[in-house]
Design an enzyme around this catalytic site. Structure first.
Site, PDB file in Angstrom:
ATOM      1  N   TYR A 137      32.493  34.379  -6.436  1.00 60.53           N
ATOM      2  CA  TYR A 137      33.175  35.006  -5.301  1.00 60.53           C
ATOM      3  C   TYR A 137      34.203  35.991  -5.842  1.00 60.53           C
ATOM      4  CZ  TYR A 137      35.311  35.964  -0.890  1.00 60.53           C
ATOM      5  OH  TYR A 137      35.758  36.641   0.229  1.00 60.53           O
ATOM      6  N   GLN A 266      52.791  40.030  -8.185  1.00 60.43           N
ATOM      7  CA  GLN A 266      51.990  39.001  -7.503  1.00 60.43           C
ATOM      8  C   GLN A 266      52.217  39.028  -5.998  1.00 60.43           C
ATOM      9  OE1 GLN A 266      49.495  37.350  -9.458  1.00 60.43           O
ATOM     10  NE2 GLN A 266      50.316  39.183 -10.407  1.00 60.43           N
ATOM     11  N   HIS A 269      49.762  41.031  -3.777  1.00 61.55           N
ATOM     12  CA  HIS A 269      48.381  40.601  -3.530  1.00 61.55           C
ATOM     13  C   HIS A 269      48.147  40.246  -2.069  1.00 61.55           C
ATOM     14  CE1 HIS A 269      46.304  40.367  -7.372  1.00 61.55           C
ATOM     15  NE2 HIS A 269      47.405  39.909  -7.935  1.00 61.55           N
ATOM     16  N   GLU A 334      50.804  28.901 -10.787  1.00 59.58           N
ATOM     17  CA  GLU A 334      49.599  29.554 -11.316  1.00 59.58           C
ATOM     18  C   GLU A 334      49.965  30.333 -12.593  1.00 59.58           C
ATOM     19  OE1 GLU A 334      48.207  32.901  -9.071  1.00 59.58           O
ATOM     20  OE2 GLU A 334      46.244  32.877 -10.040  1.00 59.58           O
ATOM     21  N   HIS A 335      51.004  31.200 -12.461  1.00 60.37           N
ATOM     22  CA  HIS A 335      51.479  31.973 -13.616  1.00 60.37           C
ATOM     23  C   HIS A 335      52.931  31.617 -13.893  1.00 60.37           C
ATOM     24  CE1 HIS A 335      48.605  34.802 -11.521  1.00 60.37           C
ATOM     25  NE2 HIS A 335      48.044  34.692 -12.704  1.00 60.37           N
ATOM     26  N   ASP A 368      46.323  39.592 -16.074  1.00 60.01           N
ATOM     27  CA  ASP A 368      45.436  39.840 -14.933  1.00 60.01           C
ATOM     28  C   ASP A 368      44.242  40.704 -15.329  1.00 60.01           C
ATOM     29  OD1 ASP A 368      46.849  38.366 -13.132  1.00 60.01           O
ATOM     30  OD2 ASP A 368      47.822  40.058 -12.133  1.00 60.01           O
ATOM     31  N   HIS A 427      17.989  -5.894 -14.184  1.00 62.24           N
ATOM     32  CA  HIS A 427      18.673  -5.237 -15.301  1.00 62.24           C
ATOM     33  C   HIS A 427      18.603  -6.143 -16.534  1.00 62.24           C
ATOM     34  CE1 HIS A 427      20.524  -2.906 -12.075  1.00 62.24           C
ATOM     35  NE2 HIS A 427      21.132  -2.110 -12.951  1.00 62.24           N
TER      36      HIS A 427
END
Ligand code: NAD
Ligand code: HSO
Ligand code: ZN
Length: 437
Positions: A137, A266, A269, A334-335, A368, A427
């Site tokens: 994606y 960021q 975005h 995340e960062h 990035d 078994h």
């Protein structure tokens, strides 16, 4: 939100209400929002029921396209190649440089199969196998992401995936040639101009035109993240990689303009993105705030970055480095940018972060695009248990067990006792047949 709302909230760990304000700030309702969940579940049902027809209708409605069939939403290899051939030299060169650096980095992640032999000749091991077909994606609602094409497709190739299917929304029918060129360069096999939950549903269940994949990877907005969560089990998913986030820790010695732009990088975005700065130097926080006020109007994406900062941004004053560390591990960003003199010292104690950018010169933006590590990273605190997208996401492992006659006999005795303890006598008997007297 009123224009009088401050550009970015100021918090201090000394404040009595700090804990509750931080909790509110970090809450991202997207993936658990009832309205979004309902919309996504209706979209998934529609795609499962109506296949291609649903994809065409939903894409016309949600991405404002005028498509009449899937042929209008499919891009062939010739179209990708033409986009690549038509690129200006600087863009072709930059794509090639980034792709090569990403490839070299990910080659190092390649796990290998392994095995060992026991004294009685029994062989045990693990066989690593690539996925047959991966769905990637590539987001495209509010920005186009050629870099995300590379970050998804290059590791898939390194892993040895046989077929890579890419989906990317093209709102209003606007196709980004750099995205297509990147798909050509990275060896994507098929591209569909689909986005959101409908694209995820198509990859998970398959339609007349879109082949069903084994795993869906890649970042996206709340609709994409919610859909990935909903189809998990039907297909594999990599992680929840939602709206971008940055947490910067500064010792007060980095140029405030640099830090303001790092935070904007960021925030621009998505209105849902999150940018936070932590420092024990209160005057420095004020200087960064002043830089942000001055520089925000210079951004092309001022409206998006401004909305993100007003609703989810923060400048946090803490007492010292120790408190900054506690915040890092609590937020699990995340960062993480460690804009300090000795980043190694802090990094050693960081337990949760998608990617750690060390020192004043390492702008997150470099990661990035072209540093080499993957930019598809866990968001909203999921770095507590998730890792960056990597070669390992495109592979799976099978255990290998090859018993010698002596090994089968020895193991059979243990298995028999445990199987009878579980009352699973077939078994037990299966194991006992192989026991030598
Ligand atoms: N974590 C990462 O690794 C990473 C990397 C790159 C980008 N990102 C993030 O990915 C996200 C990309 O978001 P985007 O919006 O630009 O693109 P996107 O491709 O994720 O989403 C666009 C799609 O959302 C769907 N959609 C939009 N509004 C809808 C509605 N009301 N109902 C149903 N569906 C709807 C549409 O189908 C559209 O095609 C951003 O949040 C960005 O920060 C994350
Ligand atoms: N920062 C994003 C991940 O959160 C990745 C990206 C792509 N292009 C620019 N940035
Ligand atoms: Zn970014």
């Amino acid at each position: 939100m009123s224009q009088d709302t401050p550009l970015v909230a100021r918090l201090s760990t000394r404040d009595a209400d700090f804990e509750s304000r931080l909790t509110d700030l970090l809450a991202w309702e997207g993936v658990s929002d009832h309205g979004v969940q309902q919309a996504v579940s209706e979209i998934i049902s529609q795609v499962r029921r109506e296949g291609d027809a649903a994809l065409v209708a939903l894409t016309c409605r949600l991405d404002r396209l005028e498509a009449s069939s899937m042929a209008d939403l499919t891009l062939g290899a010739d179209r990708l190649e033409a986009a690549y051939a038509a690129l200006p030299d600087d863009q072709r060169q930059a794509l090639a440089t980034a792709a090569e650096r990403i490839r070299v980095y990910h080659e190092r992640q390649k796990p290998t199969s392994w095995q060992y032999t026991e004294d009685d000749g029994t062989v045990l091991g693990q066989k690593v196998t690539p996925l047959d077909r991966a769905g990637i994606y590539v987001p495209g609602g509010k920005a186009a992401y050629p870099s995300s094409v590379l970050m998804n497709a290059v590791p898939a190739h390194v892993a040895g995936v046989r077929e890579i299917i890419m989906v990317v929304p093209t709102p209003d029918g606007v196709v980004n040639d750099l995205v297509l060129a990147a798909a050509h360069l990275a060896g994507v096999d098929k591209v569909f101009t689909l986005g959101g939950a409908q694209a995820v549903a198509a990859l998970a269940y398959g339609t007349e035109s879109v082949p069903r994949v084994d795993k869906i990877v890649g970042p996206g907005n709340i609709y994409v993240a919610t859909a990935k969560r909903a189809v998990f089990g039907q297909v594999g998913i990599d992680m929840i990689a939602g709206p971008s986030e940055i947490l910067v820790v500064s010792d007060g010695q980095t140029d405030p303009d640099w830090l303001a732009m790092d935070l904007f990088s960021q925030a621009e975005h998505d209105e849902d993105a999150q940018a936070i700065l932590v420092s024990w130097d209160v005057e420095h926080l004020a200087a960064v705030e002043a830089s942000m006020e001055r520089l925000l109007p210079t951004l092309e994406r001022e409206a998006i970055a401004g909305a993100s900062l007003r609703t989810r941004g923060a400048l946090i004053a803490c007492r010292d480095e120790g408190e900054a560390l506690e915040l890092i591990n609590r937020i699990a960003p995340e960062h993480l940018e460690l804009s300090v003199e000795h980043p190694e010292r802090l990094a050693e104690q960081v337990r949760h972060a998608g990617a750690i950018f060390m020192g004043r010169h390492t702008a997150e933006a470099l990661g990035d695009y072209c540093a080499g590590p993957n930019h598809v990273l866990p968001t909203s605190g999921t770095a507590r248990f998730s890792s960056p997208l990597g070669v390992y996401d495109f592979q799976k492992r099978s255990s290998i067990i090859h018993c010698s006659p002596q090994g089968a006999s020895t193991l059979g005795k243990t298995a028999s006792v445990l199987a009878r303890g579980e009352s699973l006598t077939a078994h037990a008997r299966s194991a006992e047949y192989r026991i030598k007297d």
